[in-house]
Design an enzyme around this catalytic site. Sequence first.
Site, PDB file in Angstrom:
ATOM      1  N   GLU A   1       0.818  -1.207   0.000  1.00  0.00           N
ATOM      2  CA  GLU A   1       0.000   0.000   0.000  1.00  0.00           C
ATOM      3  C   GLU A   1       0.852   1.257   0.000  1.00  0.00           C
ATOM      4  O   GLU A   1       1.980   1.273   0.491  1.00  0.00           O
ATOM      5  CB  GLU A   1      -0.950  -0.011   1.180  1.00  0.00           C
ATOM      6  CG  GLU A   1      -0.275  -0.170   2.512  1.00  0.00           C
ATOM      7  CD  GLU A   1      -1.306  -0.299   3.628  1.00  0.00           C
ATOM      8  OE1 GLU A   1      -2.061  -1.294   3.620  1.00  0.00           O
ATOM      9  OE2 GLU A   1      -1.335   0.582   4.483  1.00  0.00           O
TER      10      GLU A   1
ATOM     11  N   CYS B   1       6.310  -6.747   7.348  1.00  0.00           N
ATOM     12  CA  CYS B   1       7.403  -6.219   8.164  1.00  0.00           C
ATOM     13  C   CYS B   1       7.702  -7.245   9.251  1.00  0.00           C
ATOM     14  O   CYS B   1       6.809  -7.952   9.698  1.00  0.00           O
ATOM     15  CB  CYS B   1       6.967  -4.899   8.810  1.00  0.00           C
ATOM     16  SG  CYS B   1       8.247  -4.095   9.800  1.00  0.00           S
TER      17      CYS B   1
ATOM     18  N   CYS C   1       6.281  -4.316  15.921  1.00  0.00           N
ATOM     19  CA  CYS C   1       5.719  -3.266  16.793  1.00  0.00           C
ATOM     20  C   CYS C   1       4.262  -3.608  17.124  1.00  0.00           C
ATOM     21  O   CYS C   1       3.477  -3.937  16.233  1.00  0.00           O
ATOM     22  CB  CYS C   1       5.785  -1.897  16.116  1.00  0.00           C
ATOM     23  SG  CYS C   1       7.468  -1.368  15.768  1.00  0.00           S
TER      24      CYS C   1
ATOM     25  N   CYS D   1       1.145  -1.832  15.369  1.00  0.00           N
ATOM     26  CA  CYS D   1       1.203  -1.603  13.920  1.00  0.00           C
ATOM     27  C   CYS D   1       0.626  -2.779  13.135  1.00  0.00           C
ATOM     28  O   CYS D   1       0.965  -3.937  13.399  1.00  0.00           O
ATOM     29  CB  CYS D   1       2.654  -1.368  13.512  1.00  0.00           C
ATOM     30  SG  CYS D   1       2.873  -1.088  11.759  1.00  0.00           S
TER      31      CYS D   1
ATOM     32  N   GLY E   1       6.786  -1.793   6.310  1.00  0.00           N
ATOM     33  CA  GLY E   1       8.167  -2.250   6.186  1.00  0.00           C
ATOM     34  C   GLY E   1       9.141  -1.391   6.967  1.00  0.00           C
ATOM     35  O   GLY E   1       8.827  -0.267   7.341  1.00  0.00           O
ATOM     36  N   GLU E   2      10.296  -1.961   7.212  1.00  0.00           N
ATOM     37  CA  GLU E   2      11.372  -1.230   7.889  1.00  0.00           C
ATOM     38  C   GLU E   2      12.455  -0.954   6.839  1.00  0.00           C
ATOM     39  O   GLU E   2      13.168  -1.879   6.421  1.00  0.00           O
ATOM     40  CB  GLU E   2      11.906  -2.065   9.061  1.00  0.00           C
ATOM     41  CG  GLU E   2      13.195  -1.572   9.682  1.00  0.00           C
ATOM     42  CD  GLU E   2      13.217  -0.087  10.029  1.00  0.00           C
ATOM     43  OE1 GLU E   2      12.289   0.414  10.700  1.00  0.00           O
ATOM     44  OE2 GLU E   2      14.177   0.593   9.611  1.00  0.00           O
TER      45      GLU E   2
ATOM     46  N   SER F   1      11.805   6.844   7.724  1.00  0.00           N
ATOM     47  CA  SER F   1      11.476   6.571   9.123  1.00  0.00           C
ATOM     48  C   SER F   1      11.954   5.170   9.506  1.00  0.00           C
ATOM     49  O   SER F   1      11.728   4.205   8.782  1.00  0.00           O
ATOM     50  CB  SER F   1       9.960   6.667   9.286  1.00  0.00           C
ATOM     51  OG  SER F   1       9.581   6.341  10.608  1.00  0.00           O
TER      52      SER F   1
ATOM     53  N   SER G   1      11.234   6.308  15.056  1.00  0.00           N
ATOM     54  CA  SER G   1      10.028   5.906  15.781  1.00  0.00           C
ATOM     55  C   SER G   1      10.436   5.585  17.215  1.00  0.00           C
ATOM     56  O   SER G   1      10.927   4.500  17.494  1.00  0.00           O
ATOM     57  CB  SER G   1       9.417   4.666  15.116  1.00  0.00           C
ATOM     58  OG  SER G   1       9.049   4.990  13.804  1.00  0.00           O
TER      59      SER G   1
ATOM     60  N   HIS H   1       8.475   6.456  20.418  1.00  0.00           N
ATOM     61  CA  HIS H   1       7.248   5.950  21.061  1.00  0.00           C
ATOM     62  C   HIS H   1       7.326   5.673  22.558  1.00  0.00           C
ATOM     63  O   HIS H   1       6.315   5.306  23.167  1.00  0.00           O
ATOM     64  CB  HIS H   1       6.713   4.691  20.351  1.00  0.00           C
ATOM     65  CG  HIS H   1       6.503   4.859  18.882  1.00  0.00           C
ATOM     66  ND1 HIS H   1       6.000   6.004  18.313  1.00  0.00           N
ATOM     67  CD2 HIS H   1       6.721   4.017  17.832  1.00  0.00           C
ATOM     68  CE1 HIS H   1       5.925   5.867  17.002  1.00  0.00           C
ATOM     69  NE2 HIS H   1       6.364   4.675  16.679  1.00  0.00           N
TER      70      HIS H   1
ATOM     71  N   ASN I   1      -3.410   5.285  15.706  1.00  0.00           N
ATOM     72  CA  ASN I   1      -4.545   4.855  14.893  1.00  0.00           C
ATOM     73  C   ASN I   1      -4.953   3.478  15.358  1.00  0.00           C
ATOM     74  O   ASN I   1      -4.208   2.525  15.141  1.00  0.00           O
ATOM     75  CB  ASN I   1      -4.107   4.736  13.427  1.00  0.00           C
ATOM     76  CG  ASN I   1      -4.466   5.948  12.643  1.00  0.00           C
ATOM     77  OD1 ASN I   1      -5.626   6.341  12.577  1.00  0.00           O
ATOM     78  ND2 ASN I   1      -3.455   6.558  12.054  1.00  0.00           N
TER      79      ASN I   1
ATOM     80  N   CYS J   1      -0.344   2.590   8.841  1.00  0.00           N
ATOM     81  CA  CYS J   1       0.492   1.576   8.217  1.00  0.00           C
ATOM     82  C   CYS J   1      -0.148   0.205   8.139  1.00  0.00           C
ATOM     83  O   CYS J   1      -0.481  -0.389   9.159  1.00  0.00           O
ATOM     84  CB  CYS J   1       1.752   1.389   9.037  1.00  0.00           C
ATOM     85  SG  CYS J   1       2.779   2.793   8.988  1.00  0.00           S
TER      86      CYS J   1
HETATM   87  N1  SAH Z   1       9.354   0.789  10.062  1.00  0.00           N
HETATM   88  C1  SAH Z   1       9.504   2.203  10.011  1.00  0.00           C
HETATM   89  C2  SAH Z   1       8.553   2.921   9.083  1.00  0.00           C
HETATM   90  C3  SAH Z   1       7.124   2.500   9.025  1.00  0.00           C
HETATM   91  S1  SAH Z   1       5.940   3.035  10.154  1.00  0.00           S
HETATM   92  C4  SAH Z   1       9.429   2.778  11.406  1.00  0.00           C
HETATM   93  O1  SAH Z   1       9.249   2.027  12.352  1.00  0.00           O
HETATM   94  O2  SAH Z   1       9.609   3.972  11.565  1.00  0.00           O
HETATM   95  C5  SAH Z   1       5.758   4.760  10.106  1.00  0.00           C
HETATM   96  C6  SAH Z   1       5.378   5.335  11.469  1.00  0.00           C
HETATM   97  O3  SAH Z   1       4.007   5.038  11.827  1.00  0.00           O
HETATM   98  C7  SAH Z   1       6.224   4.772  12.584  1.00  0.00           C
HETATM   99  O4  SAH Z   1       6.548   5.785  13.480  1.00  0.00           O
HETATM  100  C8  SAH Z   1       5.287   3.763  13.206  1.00  0.00           C
HETATM  101  O5  SAH Z   1       5.699   3.446  14.496  1.00  0.00           O
HETATM  102  C9  SAH Z   1       3.976   4.493  13.121  1.00  0.00           C
HETATM  103  N2  SAH Z   1       2.784   3.647  13.252  1.00  0.00           N
HETATM  104  C10 SAH Z   1       2.590   2.387  12.855  1.00  0.00           C
HETATM  105  N3  SAH Z   1       1.344   1.954  13.163  1.00  0.00           N
HETATM  106  C11 SAH Z   1       0.736   2.987  13.764  1.00  0.00           C
HETATM  107  C12 SAH Z   1      -0.551   3.166  14.322  1.00  0.00           C
HETATM  108  N4  SAH Z   1      -1.450   2.196  14.331  1.00  0.00           N
HETATM  109  N5  SAH Z   1      -0.832   4.369  14.864  1.00  0.00           N
HETATM  110  C13 SAH Z   1       0.078   5.366  14.864  1.00  0.00           C
HETATM  111  N6  SAH Z   1       1.307   5.254  14.362  1.00  0.00           N
HETATM  112  C14 SAH Z   1       1.651   4.070  13.828  1.00  0.00           C
END
Ligand code: SAH
Length: 356
Positions: free
Chosen positions: A94, A114, A118, A121, A161-162, A193, A216, A218, A292, A335
């Site tokens: 996507e 991925c 996390c 996610c 993805g990372e 990111s 990221s 968090h 989200n 994501c």
């Molecule tokens: N793997 C990379 C890039 C992808 S995610 C990373 O970890 O940064 C892009 C961002 O969206 C990251 O900060 C991730 O932690 C965040 N993210 C993923 N799922 C989410 C969700 N459900 N709500 C809010 N942020 C989210």
Amino acid sequence: MERKPDLRSLSLSELKDEIGHMGEKSFHAVQIYEWLHKKQAQSVDEMTNLSAALREKLKNSYDLYNLTEVKALEDCEDGTFKYLFATGDENVIESVFMSYEHGYSVCISSQVGCRMGCSFCASTIGGKVRDLTAGEMLEQVYMMQKLQNKRISNVVVMGSGEPFDNFDNFVRFYEMLTDKDGLNISGRNITVSTCGIIDKIRELADKKYALTLAISLHAPNDELRRRIMPSANKYNIEGIISACDYFFEQTGRRITFEYSLMSGINDSESCANELGRLLSGRNCHVNLIPVNPVKERDYRRSGEKDIARFKKILEKNKLNVTIRRGLGKNIDAACGQLRRSYMTNGGEKGAGGSKD
Ligand code: SAH
């Protein structure tokens, strides 16, 4: 299915070498590169200024890893489009198209799925299926530019993805996206990111690219971070921050720290104070993202008051803070959510769902 290499992933100098090996003149490489990266050709047969013999040789040795549109969802409120694209090997990925005052921005995926795990996610729920090629990352940008008929000015690698788990392809993608013979997007308009893969942050710093690095984070401490991000077991905050300082030294580019606010998990006053202390004095930017909610997980978004309190405490620590504009709220733009719902609802037969 064994695929030939992706022609769209070759740099111009690699193409020149390759064309030389095929016994052809190197200027054809310039033509091919232009077809792929300026005119965004979808097949070798479109390359009408090449001889039929050269087109045959290219087709015998390479494939074009084209994407096809499976689904597009528009958020009528803010003009965000979320696309589900099929890869040539029956996976789906996507990508998101967003309109801002200053231009058009796309968010692209770097892997199918991925493996970072996390907990909040959706992208990671079915694990990693495979890395995307540099050409497939570029193709997401090209496809959205074509579908929207708009000149894209900003690219963020923040989809599924990372990217640093697919580092070489990411670097190749970056070099080609910023190439004057391609879309020629400035590094300043590109953001990547990562969940914090320390050695790759340092490797990227050494390249001195002018891009924005987003981390990221968090959580303000390792204990809490390990509870929501398994990668924190391998990469601790101290190591990540020191790699970020190194990145800043090498590039002069201000780091963005992303912090998804989850009610009752990481949004307390003490978390805000701890984060403030951790980042204070750094030339950085904190992006607060109200989480989200993902169907498979039970995280809840922090309340408005808690978000405002969190922001205020960081600002007291003289940090630059924004709350992410919730683009695409109405279309599962977080994501991996669209791919996930497509797969769990059956999707098209075989469209990546078999890996779950
Ligand atoms: N793997 C990379 C890039 C992808 S995610 C990373 O970890 O940064 C892009 C961002 O969206 C990251 O900060 C991730 O932690 C965040 N993210 C993923 N799922 C989410 C969700 N459900 N709500 C809010 N942020 C989210």
